[in-house]
Design an enzyme around this catalytic site. Structure first.
Site, short mmCIF file in Angstrom:
data_model
loop_
_atom_site.label_atom_id
_atom_site.label_comp_id
_atom_site.label_asym_id
_atom_site.label_seq_id
_atom_site.Cartn_x
_atom_site.Cartn_y
_atom_site.Cartn_z
N HIS A 173 42.85 53.49 67.22
CA HIS A 173 42.12 54.32 68.18
C HIS A 173 42.82 54.22 69.53
O HIS A 173 43.13 53.12 70.00
CB HIS A 173 40.67 53.83 68.33
CG HIS A 173 39.92 54.63 69.35
ND1 HIS A 173 39.32 55.83 69.06
CD2 HIS A 173 39.73 54.44 70.68
CE1 HIS A 173 38.78 56.33 70.15
NE2 HIS A 173 39.02 55.51 71.16
N ASP A 208 25.30 57.32 69.20
CA ASP A 208 26.39 57.43 70.17
C ASP A 208 26.65 58.88 70.54
O ASP A 208 26.95 59.20 71.69
CB ASP A 208 27.67 56.80 69.62
CG ASP A 208 28.82 57.05 70.58
OD1 ASP A 208 28.74 56.54 71.71
OD2 ASP A 208 29.76 57.79 70.24
N ARG A 238 25.84 60.65 78.84
CA ARG A 238 26.67 59.95 79.83
C ARG A 238 27.63 60.91 80.51
O ARG A 238 27.90 60.80 81.70
CB ARG A 238 27.45 58.82 79.14
CG ARG A 238 26.57 57.65 78.74
CD ARG A 238 27.30 56.72 77.77
NE ARG A 238 28.56 56.29 78.28
CZ ARG A 238 29.64 56.04 77.52
NH1 ARG A 238 29.59 56.18 76.21
NH2 ARG A 238 30.76 55.65 78.06
N SER A 289 30.55 52.44 72.38
CA SER A 289 30.66 53.80 71.86
C SER A 289 31.84 53.89 70.87
O SER A 289 31.70 54.37 69.74
CB SER A 289 30.86 54.75 73.04
OG SER A 289 31.30 56.01 72.62
N LYS A 344 31.61 53.69 66.28
CA LYS A 344 32.14 54.71 65.37
C LYS A 344 33.20 54.11 64.45
O LYS A 344 33.25 54.41 63.25
CB LYS A 344 32.73 55.87 66.18
CG LYS A 344 31.63 56.73 66.80
CD LYS A 344 32.17 57.79 67.75
CE LYS A 344 32.64 57.19 69.05
NZ LYS A 344 32.72 58.07 70.19
N1 URA Z 1 35.54 57.60 73.91
C1 URA Z 1 34.41 57.37 73.24
O1 URA Z 1 34.33 57.59 72.04
N2 URA Z 1 33.36 56.86 73.93
C2 URA Z 1 33.41 56.59 75.24
O2 URA Z 1 32.44 56.13 75.78
C3 URA Z 1 34.60 56.85 75.92
C4 URA Z 1 35.67 57.35 75.22
#
Ligand code: URA
Length: 425
Positions: free
Chosen positions: A84, A163, A170, A185, A189
Protein backbone atom coordinates in the site's frame (compact mmCIF):
# COMPACT_ATOMS: atom_id res chain seq x y z
CA UNK A 1 -23.75 -2.43 25.53
CA UNK A 2 -25.08 1.00 24.60
CA UNK A 3 -23.38 4.36 25.20
CA UNK A 4 -24.32 7.95 24.65
CA UNK A 5 -22.64 9.61 21.63
CA UNK A 6 -22.23 12.91 23.48
CA UNK A 7 -20.44 11.16 26.37
CA UNK A 8 -18.04 9.51 23.91
CA UNK A 9 -17.34 12.90 22.27
CA UNK A 10 -16.83 14.56 25.68
CA UNK A 11 -14.34 11.86 26.74
CA UNK A 12 -12.10 12.58 23.76
CA UNK A 13 -12.74 16.34 23.85
CA UNK A 14 -11.44 16.34 27.45
CA UNK A 15 -8.33 14.36 26.42
CA UNK A 16 -9.54 11.10 27.97
CA UNK A 17 -9.07 7.56 26.66
CA UNK A 18 -12.01 5.85 24.98
CA UNK A 19 -12.82 2.43 26.42
CA UNK A 20 -13.00 -0.66 24.19
CA UNK A 21 -16.77 -0.68 24.71
CA UNK A 22 -17.14 2.96 23.67
CA UNK A 23 -15.09 2.39 20.51
CA UNK A 24 -16.94 -0.78 19.47
CA UNK A 25 -20.26 0.92 20.07
CA UNK A 26 -19.54 4.20 18.30
CA UNK A 27 -18.17 2.52 15.13
CA UNK A 28 -21.07 0.08 14.96
CA UNK A 29 -23.71 2.72 15.74
CA UNK A 30 -22.24 5.13 13.17
CA UNK A 31 -22.19 2.44 10.47
CA UNK A 32 -25.84 1.62 11.21
CA UNK A 33 -26.81 5.32 11.17
CA UNK A 34 -27.59 5.56 14.92
CA UNK A 35 -24.75 8.03 15.49
CA UNK A 36 -25.26 11.10 13.28
CA UNK A 37 -22.68 12.54 10.88
CA UNK A 38 -22.37 15.70 12.98
CA UNK A 39 -21.60 13.63 16.09
CA UNK A 40 -19.00 11.52 14.28
CA UNK A 41 -17.38 14.60 12.76
CA UNK A 42 -17.13 16.16 16.20
CA UNK A 43 -15.50 12.99 17.52
CA UNK A 44 -13.11 12.86 14.53
CA UNK A 45 -12.07 16.47 15.22
CA UNK A 46 -11.48 15.66 18.91
CA UNK A 47 -9.31 12.71 17.81
CA UNK A 48 -7.41 14.95 15.37
CA UNK A 49 -6.73 17.48 18.13
CA UNK A 50 -6.09 15.14 21.08
CA UNK A 51 -4.79 11.93 19.47
CA UNK A 52 -5.30 8.31 20.47
CA UNK A 53 -3.23 5.77 22.38
CA UNK A 54 -1.94 2.64 20.63
CA UNK A 55 -4.65 0.64 22.36
CA UNK A 56 -7.38 2.96 21.16
CA UNK A 57 -6.06 2.89 17.57
CA UNK A 58 -5.88 -0.92 17.60
CA UNK A 59 -9.44 -1.22 18.93
CA UNK A 60 -10.74 1.40 16.46
CA UNK A 61 -9.13 -0.55 13.60
CA UNK A 62 -10.57 -3.87 14.84
CA UNK A 63 -14.04 -2.32 15.11
CA UNK A 64 -13.84 -1.07 11.51
CA UNK A 65 -12.69 -4.52 10.31
CA UNK A 66 -15.63 -6.09 12.19
CA UNK A 67 -18.05 -3.77 10.35
CA UNK A 68 -17.67 -5.84 7.17
CA UNK A 69 -16.40 -9.05 5.58
CA UNK A 70 -12.91 -10.45 5.92
CA UNK A 71 -11.32 -12.29 3.01
CA UNK A 72 -9.23 -15.42 3.42
CA UNK A 73 -6.54 -16.57 0.99
CA UNK A 74 -5.38 -19.56 3.05
CA UNK A 75 -6.58 -22.01 0.37
CA UNK A 76 -4.28 -20.56 -2.32
CA UNK A 77 -1.29 -22.68 -3.30
CA UNK A 78 1.16 -19.81 -2.72
CA UNK A 79 1.72 -17.16 -0.05
CA UNK A 80 0.24 -13.68 -0.47
CA UNK A 81 1.73 -10.22 -0.12
CA UNK A 82 0.34 -6.79 -0.84
CA UNK A 83 1.66 -3.24 -0.98
CA UNK A 84 0.00 0.00 0.00
CA UNK A 85 1.30 3.44 -0.89
CA UNK A 86 0.09 6.50 0.96
CA UNK A 87 -0.02 8.18 -2.45
CA UNK A 88 2.17 10.45 -4.50
CA UNK A 89 2.63 12.10 -7.86
CA UNK A 90 3.64 9.74 -10.67
CA UNK A 91 3.34 6.78 -8.30
CA UNK A 92 2.62 4.00 -10.77
CA UNK A 93 4.68 1.42 -8.86
CA UNK A 94 1.77 -0.99 -8.28
CA UNK A 95 1.51 -1.58 -12.03
CA UNK A 96 4.91 -3.21 -12.56
CA UNK A 97 5.17 -4.43 -8.94
CA UNK A 98 2.13 -6.73 -8.76
CA UNK A 99 3.08 -8.83 -11.82
CA UNK A 100 6.75 -8.80 -10.78
CA UNK A 101 6.05 -10.25 -7.33
CA UNK A 102 3.69 -12.82 -8.87
CA UNK A 103 6.45 -13.80 -11.31
CA UNK A 104 8.62 -14.51 -8.25
CA UNK A 105 6.07 -16.97 -6.79
CA UNK A 106 4.04 -14.83 -4.36
CA UNK A 107 0.39 -14.00 -5.10
CA UNK A 108 -0.61 -10.34 -4.97
CA UNK A 109 -4.24 -9.43 -4.11
CA UNK A 110 -4.10 -5.70 -4.74
CA UNK A 111 -7.48 -4.20 -3.90
CA UNK A 112 -7.16 -0.57 -4.96
CA UNK A 113 -9.03 2.70 -5.00
CA UNK A 114 -9.57 5.57 -7.34
CA UNK A 115 -7.63 8.81 -7.07
CA UNK A 116 -8.92 11.86 -5.25
CA UNK A 117 -7.15 15.22 -5.49
CA UNK A 118 -3.63 15.52 -6.88
CA UNK A 119 -2.53 11.88 -6.43
CA UNK A 120 -3.65 9.42 -9.08
CA UNK A 121 -5.52 6.19 -8.42
CA UNK A 122 -4.28 2.82 -9.66
CA UNK A 123 -7.69 1.86 -11.08
CA UNK A 124 -7.90 5.12 -13.05
CA UNK A 125 -4.53 4.33 -14.61
CA UNK A 126 -5.48 0.78 -15.61
CA UNK A 127 -8.83 1.93 -17.00
CA UNK A 128 -6.90 3.73 -19.77
CA UNK A 129 -6.22 0.23 -21.21
CA UNK A 130 -9.02 -0.55 -23.69
CA UNK A 131 -11.49 -3.10 -22.28
CA UNK A 132 -9.92 -3.44 -18.81
CA UNK A 133 -12.43 -4.01 -16.03
CA UNK A 134 -11.86 -3.03 -12.37
CA UNK A 135 -14.82 -4.81 -10.76
CA UNK A 136 -14.37 -8.53 -10.00
CA UNK A 137 -16.49 -10.88 -7.94
CA UNK A 138 -14.78 -12.62 -5.02
CA UNK A 139 -14.80 -15.89 -7.05
CA UNK A 140 -13.11 -14.18 -10.04
CA UNK A 141 -10.53 -12.64 -7.72
CA UNK A 142 -9.70 -16.03 -6.19
CA UNK A 143 -9.47 -17.79 -9.58
CA UNK A 144 -7.22 -15.09 -11.03
CA UNK A 145 -4.97 -15.15 -7.97
CA UNK A 146 -4.56 -18.91 -8.34
CA UNK A 147 -4.10 -18.90 -12.15
CA UNK A 148 -2.19 -15.68 -12.82
CA UNK A 149 -0.89 -14.80 -9.34
CA UNK A 150 -1.69 -11.08 -9.52
CA UNK A 151 -4.94 -9.13 -9.35
CA UNK A 152 -5.41 -5.37 -9.26
CA UNK A 153 -9.11 -4.64 -8.84
CA UNK A 154 -11.61 -2.45 -7.03
CA UNK A 155 -12.10 -3.13 -3.33
CA UNK A 156 -15.68 -4.35 -2.88
CA UNK A 157 -18.18 -2.51 -0.68
CA UNK A 158 -18.07 -5.33 1.86
CA UNK A 159 -14.57 -4.50 3.17
CA UNK A 160 -14.59 -2.17 6.21
CA UNK A 161 -17.82 -0.29 5.35
CA UNK A 162 -17.37 1.80 8.52
CA UNK A 163 -14.20 3.24 6.99
CA UNK A 164 -15.92 4.02 3.73
CA UNK A 165 -18.50 6.13 5.54
CA UNK A 166 -16.02 7.71 7.94
CA UNK A 167 -13.44 8.55 5.24
CA UNK A 168 -16.10 10.38 3.18
CA UNK A 169 -17.07 12.33 6.31
CA UNK A 170 -13.44 13.19 7.16
CA UNK A 171 -12.92 14.40 3.62
CA UNK A 172 -15.50 17.17 4.09
CA UNK A 173 -14.82 18.03 7.74
CA UNK A 174 -11.09 18.80 7.71
CA UNK A 175 -10.25 15.63 9.67
CA UNK A 176 -8.36 13.55 7.10
CA UNK A 177 -4.94 14.50 8.53
CA UNK A 178 -5.25 12.74 11.91
CA UNK A 179 -2.55 10.04 12.08
CA UNK A 180 -4.68 7.61 14.19
CA UNK A 181 -7.53 7.94 11.68
CA UNK A 182 -5.29 7.57 8.61
CA UNK A 183 -3.52 4.53 10.09
CA UNK A 184 -6.74 2.79 11.14
CA UNK A 185 -8.42 3.62 7.81
CA UNK A 186 -5.64 2.11 5.70
CA UNK A 187 -4.95 -0.87 7.94
CA UNK A 188 -8.60 -1.84 8.47
CA UNK A 189 -8.95 -2.31 4.71
CA UNK A 190 -5.64 -4.12 4.31
CA UNK A 191 -6.21 -6.48 7.25
CA UNK A 192 -9.80 -7.21 6.11
CA UNK A 193 -8.43 -7.94 2.63
CA UNK A 194 -6.69 -10.98 4.12
CA UNK A 195 -3.13 -10.62 2.81
CA UNK A 196 -0.47 -12.61 4.67
CA UNK A 197 2.23 -9.95 4.31
CA UNK A 198 2.07 -6.22 3.70
CA UNK A 199 4.64 -3.66 2.63
CA UNK A 200 3.78 -0.01 3.17
CA UNK A 201 5.29 2.74 1.05
CA UNK A 202 4.90 5.83 3.22
CA UNK A 203 5.66 8.90 1.14
CA UNK A 204 7.30 12.03 2.53
CA UNK A 205 7.53 15.42 0.84
CA UNK A 206 5.51 18.13 -0.87
CA UNK A 207 3.56 15.72 -3.08
CA UNK A 208 2.65 13.41 -0.16
CA UNK A 209 0.06 13.40 2.60
CA UNK A 210 2.90 13.64 5.10
CA UNK A 211 5.04 16.67 4.39
CA UNK A 212 7.64 16.00 7.08
CA UNK A 213 9.68 13.00 8.08
CA UNK A 214 8.66 12.87 11.76
CA UNK A 215 4.94 12.61 10.85
CA UNK A 216 5.62 10.03 8.15
CA UNK A 217 7.64 7.95 10.62
CA UNK A 218 4.88 8.11 13.21
CA UNK A 219 2.32 7.01 10.61
CA UNK A 220 4.59 4.17 9.43
CA UNK A 221 5.28 2.97 12.99
CA UNK A 222 1.58 3.06 13.86
CA UNK A 223 0.60 1.07 10.77
CA UNK A 224 3.40 -1.48 11.18
CA UNK A 225 2.32 -2.07 14.80
CA UNK A 226 -1.35 -2.47 13.75
CA UNK A 227 -0.48 -4.97 11.01
CA UNK A 228 1.91 -6.96 13.17
CA UNK A 229 -0.58 -7.18 16.05
CA UNK A 230 -3.21 -8.47 13.61
CA UNK A 231 -0.86 -11.27 12.45
CA UNK A 232 0.08 -9.67 9.11
CA UNK A 233 3.85 -9.52 8.52
CA UNK A 234 4.19 -5.77 7.95
CA UNK A 235 7.16 -3.58 6.96
CA UNK A 236 7.24 0.06 5.83
CA UNK A 237 9.61 2.03 3.64
CA UNK A 238 9.73 5.81 4.00
CA UNK A 239 10.29 7.17 0.48
CA UNK A 240 10.83 10.59 -1.02
CA UNK A 241 7.94 12.42 -2.68
CA UNK A 242 9.44 15.89 -3.08
CA UNK A 243 9.60 15.37 -6.85
CA UNK A 244 7.42 13.14 -9.06
CA UNK A 245 8.33 9.48 -9.42
CA UNK A 246 9.57 8.65 -12.91
CA UNK A 247 8.95 10.85 -15.91
CA UNK A 248 5.14 10.80 -16.14
CA UNK A 249 2.08 11.77 -14.08
CA UNK A 250 -1.30 10.92 -15.64
CA UNK A 251 -3.22 7.76 -16.39
CA UNK A 252 -2.26 6.41 -19.85
CA UNK A 253 1.14 8.13 -19.58
CA UNK A 254 1.90 6.15 -16.42
CA UNK A 255 0.76 2.87 -17.97
CA UNK A 256 3.15 3.51 -20.85
CA UNK A 257 6.02 4.12 -18.43
CA UNK A 258 5.14 0.98 -16.45
CA UNK A 259 5.34 -1.03 -19.68
CA UNK A 260 8.85 0.34 -20.24
CA UNK A 261 9.82 -0.89 -16.75
CA UNK A 262 8.28 -4.32 -17.43
CA UNK A 263 10.24 -4.43 -20.70
CA UNK A 264 13.48 -4.03 -18.73
CA UNK A 265 13.91 -0.24 -19.21
CA UNK A 266 12.16 2.76 -17.68
CA UNK A 267 13.33 5.53 -15.35
CA UNK A 268 15.93 4.54 -12.73
CA UNK A 269 13.86 5.73 -9.74
CA UNK A 270 10.79 3.72 -10.76
CA UNK A 271 12.93 0.61 -11.27
CA UNK A 272 14.75 1.13 -7.95
CA UNK A 273 11.54 1.45 -5.94
CA UNK A 274 9.76 -1.38 -7.76
CA UNK A 275 12.63 -3.78 -7.10
CA UNK A 276 13.06 -2.65 -3.47
CA UNK A 277 9.36 -3.07 -2.69
CA UNK A 278 9.29 -6.43 -4.48
CA UNK A 279 12.23 -7.65 -2.39
CA UNK A 280 10.44 -6.55 0.80
CA UNK A 281 7.20 -8.27 -0.24
CA UNK A 282 9.01 -11.49 -1.10
CA UNK A 283 10.95 -11.49 2.18
CA UNK A 284 7.78 -10.77 4.19
CA UNK A 285 6.11 -13.71 2.41
CA UNK A 286 9.08 -15.96 3.20
CA UNK A 287 10.57 -16.13 -0.32
CA UNK A 288 14.26 -15.25 -0.23
CA UNK A 289 15.80 -17.18 -3.13
CA UNK A 290 14.46 -15.20 -6.12
CA UNK A 291 15.99 -11.99 -7.48
CA UNK A 292 13.17 -9.64 -8.59
CA UNK A 293 15.56 -7.54 -10.73
CA UNK A 294 16.26 -10.65 -12.81
CA UNK A 295 12.52 -11.32 -13.28
CA UNK A 296 12.12 -7.80 -14.70
CA UNK A 297 15.09 -8.29 -17.03
CA UNK A 298 14.12 -11.74 -18.32
CA UNK A 299 10.53 -10.79 -19.27
CA UNK A 300 8.75 -13.01 -16.69
CA UNK A 301 7.08 -10.00 -15.06
CA UNK A 302 5.87 -8.77 -18.47
CA UNK A 303 4.37 -12.21 -19.18
CA UNK A 304 2.37 -12.02 -15.92
CA UNK A 305 1.31 -8.44 -16.74
CA UNK A 306 -0.12 -9.54 -20.09
CA UNK A 307 -2.05 -12.40 -18.49
CA UNK A 308 -3.24 -10.15 -15.64
CA UNK A 309 -4.60 -7.51 -18.04
CA UNK A 310 -6.21 -10.08 -20.36
CA UNK A 311 -7.88 -11.88 -17.42
CA UNK A 312 -9.76 -8.63 -16.70
CA UNK A 313 -10.80 -8.21 -20.35
CA UNK A 314 -8.09 -5.67 -21.18
CA UNK A 315 -6.16 -5.87 -24.43
CA UNK A 316 -2.44 -5.84 -23.58
CA UNK A 317 -1.61 -5.15 -27.25
CA UNK A 318 -4.01 -2.24 -27.74
CA UNK A 319 -2.59 1.21 -28.41
CA UNK A 320 -2.93 3.50 -25.40
CA UNK A 321 -4.87 6.72 -25.98
CA UNK A 322 -2.88 9.90 -26.69
CA UNK A 323 -3.89 13.49 -25.82
CA UNK A 324 -5.04 15.62 -28.75
CA UNK A 325 -3.70 18.81 -27.11
CA UNK A 326 -0.11 19.23 -25.94
CA UNK A 327 1.87 22.19 -24.63
CA UNK A 328 5.62 22.29 -24.01
CA UNK A 329 7.17 24.20 -21.08
CA UNK A 330 10.79 25.16 -21.78
CA UNK A 331 13.72 25.89 -19.45
CA UNK A 332 14.12 29.62 -18.90
CA UNK A 333 17.85 29.41 -18.25
CA UNK A 334 20.76 26.99 -18.41
CA UNK A 335 22.08 25.19 -15.33
CA UNK A 336 21.30 22.26 -13.06
CA UNK A 337 17.64 21.46 -12.42
CA UNK A 338 17.71 21.74 -8.64
CA UNK A 339 13.97 21.43 -7.84
CA UNK A 340 10.90 20.13 -9.63
CA UNK A 341 8.09 20.22 -7.14
CA UNK A 342 5.87 17.15 -6.83
CA UNK A 343 2.79 18.95 -5.52
CA UNK A 344 2.84 21.58 -8.30
CA UNK A 345 3.15 18.85 -10.96
CA UNK A 346 0.39 16.79 -9.31
CA UNK A 347 -2.00 19.74 -9.13
CA UNK A 348 -1.20 20.70 -12.74
CA UNK A 349 -1.88 17.12 -13.94
CA UNK A 350 -5.13 17.17 -11.99
CA UNK A 351 -6.16 20.50 -13.58
CA UNK A 352 -5.41 19.03 -17.01
CA UNK A 353 -8.04 16.38 -16.26
CA UNK A 354 -5.99 13.45 -14.87
CA UNK A 355 -7.63 13.53 -11.41
CA UNK A 356 -10.97 14.24 -9.82
CA UNK A 357 -12.16 16.84 -7.30
CA UNK A 358 -15.18 14.78 -6.15
CA UNK A 359 -15.36 11.03 -6.15
CA UNK A 360 -18.16 10.97 -8.74
CA UNK A 361 -16.13 13.00 -11.31
CA UNK A 362 -14.82 11.30 -14.47
CA UNK A 363 -11.08 11.34 -15.22
CA UNK A 364 -9.36 11.73 -18.55
CA UNK A 365 -7.20 8.77 -19.59
CA UNK A 366 -4.91 10.97 -21.68
CA UNK A 367 -4.36 14.01 -19.45
CA UNK A 368 -1.13 14.47 -17.54
CA UNK A 369 2.44 15.67 -17.61
CA UNK A 370 5.61 14.26 -19.11
CA UNK A 371 8.91 15.35 -17.57
CA UNK A 372 11.94 15.73 -19.84
CA UNK A 373 14.40 16.30 -16.99
CA UNK A 374 14.71 15.31 -13.34
CA UNK A 375 16.40 17.12 -10.45
CA UNK A 376 20.16 16.81 -10.90
CA UNK A 377 20.04 16.94 -14.72
CA UNK A 378 21.88 19.68 -16.66
CA UNK A 379 19.46 21.71 -18.76
CA UNK A 380 19.96 24.42 -21.38
CA UNK A 381 17.79 27.50 -21.86
CA UNK A 382 14.99 26.78 -24.31
CA UNK A 383 15.05 22.98 -23.98
CA UNK A 384 11.72 21.26 -23.22
CA UNK A 385 11.27 20.60 -19.49
CA UNK A 386 7.66 19.41 -19.41
CA UNK A 387 4.95 18.47 -21.89
CA UNK A 388 1.38 19.04 -20.71
CA UNK A 389 -1.25 16.66 -22.16
CA UNK A 390 -5.02 17.21 -22.18
CA UNK A 391 -8.21 16.72 -24.20
CA UNK A 392 -9.18 20.35 -23.62
CA UNK A 393 -6.76 23.20 -24.43
CA UNK A 394 -8.71 25.62 -22.19
CA UNK A 395 -7.20 23.73 -19.23
CA UNK A 396 -3.60 24.78 -19.99
CA UNK A 397 -3.78 28.20 -18.27
CA UNK A 398 -4.78 26.85 -14.84
CA UNK A 399 -2.24 24.04 -15.10
CA UNK A 400 0.51 26.52 -15.97
CA UNK A 401 -0.47 28.65 -12.95
CA UNK A 402 0.23 25.67 -10.73
CA UNK A 403 3.63 25.22 -12.38
CA UNK A 404 4.63 28.91 -12.07
CA UNK A 405 6.92 28.27 -9.09
CA UNK A 406 7.55 24.55 -9.58
CA UNK A 407 11.05 24.67 -11.03
CA UNK A 408 14.44 25.95 -9.80
CA UNK A 409 17.48 25.94 -12.06
CA UNK A 410 20.75 26.66 -10.25
CA UNK A 411 24.35 25.60 -10.12
CA UNK A 412 24.25 22.65 -7.72
CA UNK A 413 21.99 19.83 -6.61
CA UNK A 414 22.34 17.65 -3.56
CA UNK A 415 20.94 14.23 -4.36
CA UNK A 416 18.44 12.93 -1.79
CA UNK A 417 17.97 9.19 -1.31
CA UNK A 418 14.71 7.85 -2.77
CA UNK A 419 14.40 5.27 0.03
CA UNK A 420 14.86 7.25 3.23
CA UNK A 421 14.34 4.57 5.87
CA UNK A 422 12.79 1.23 6.70
CA UNK A 423 10.41 0.67 9.62
CA UNK A 424 9.83 -2.74 11.17
CA UNK A 425 7.98 -3.93 14.28
N1 URA B 1 -6.05 6.62 2.54
C1 URA B 1 -6.98 5.94 3.20
O1 URA B 1 -7.41 4.87 2.79
N2 URA B 1 -7.44 6.47 4.37
C2 URA B 1 -7.00 7.63 4.86
O2 URA B 1 -7.45 8.02 5.91
C3 URA B 1 -6.03 8.32 4.14
C4 URA B 1 -5.56 7.79 2.98
Amino acid sequence: MSFDAVDVIRTKRDKGELSDGQIDWVIDAYTRGDVADEQMSSLAMAILLNGMTRREIARWTAAMIASGERMDFAKLSRPTADKHSTGGVGDKITLPLAPLVAACGVAVPQLSGRGLGHTGGTLDKLESIPGWRAALSNAELMNQLEDVGAVICAAGDGLAPADKKLYALRDVTGTVEAIPLIASSIMSKKIAEGTGALVLDVKVGTGAFMKDLADARELAETMVALGTDAGVRTVALLTDMSTPLGLTAGNALEVRESLEVLAGGGPADVVELTVALAAEMLAAAGVTDVDPAEKLRDGSAMDVWRRMIAAQDGDPDADLPVAPEQHVVKAEQSGVLSRLDALAVGVAAWRLGAGRARKEDPVSPVAGIELHAKPGDEVTAGQPLLTLHTDDASRFDRALESLADAVDIGTAYEKQPLIIDRVTA
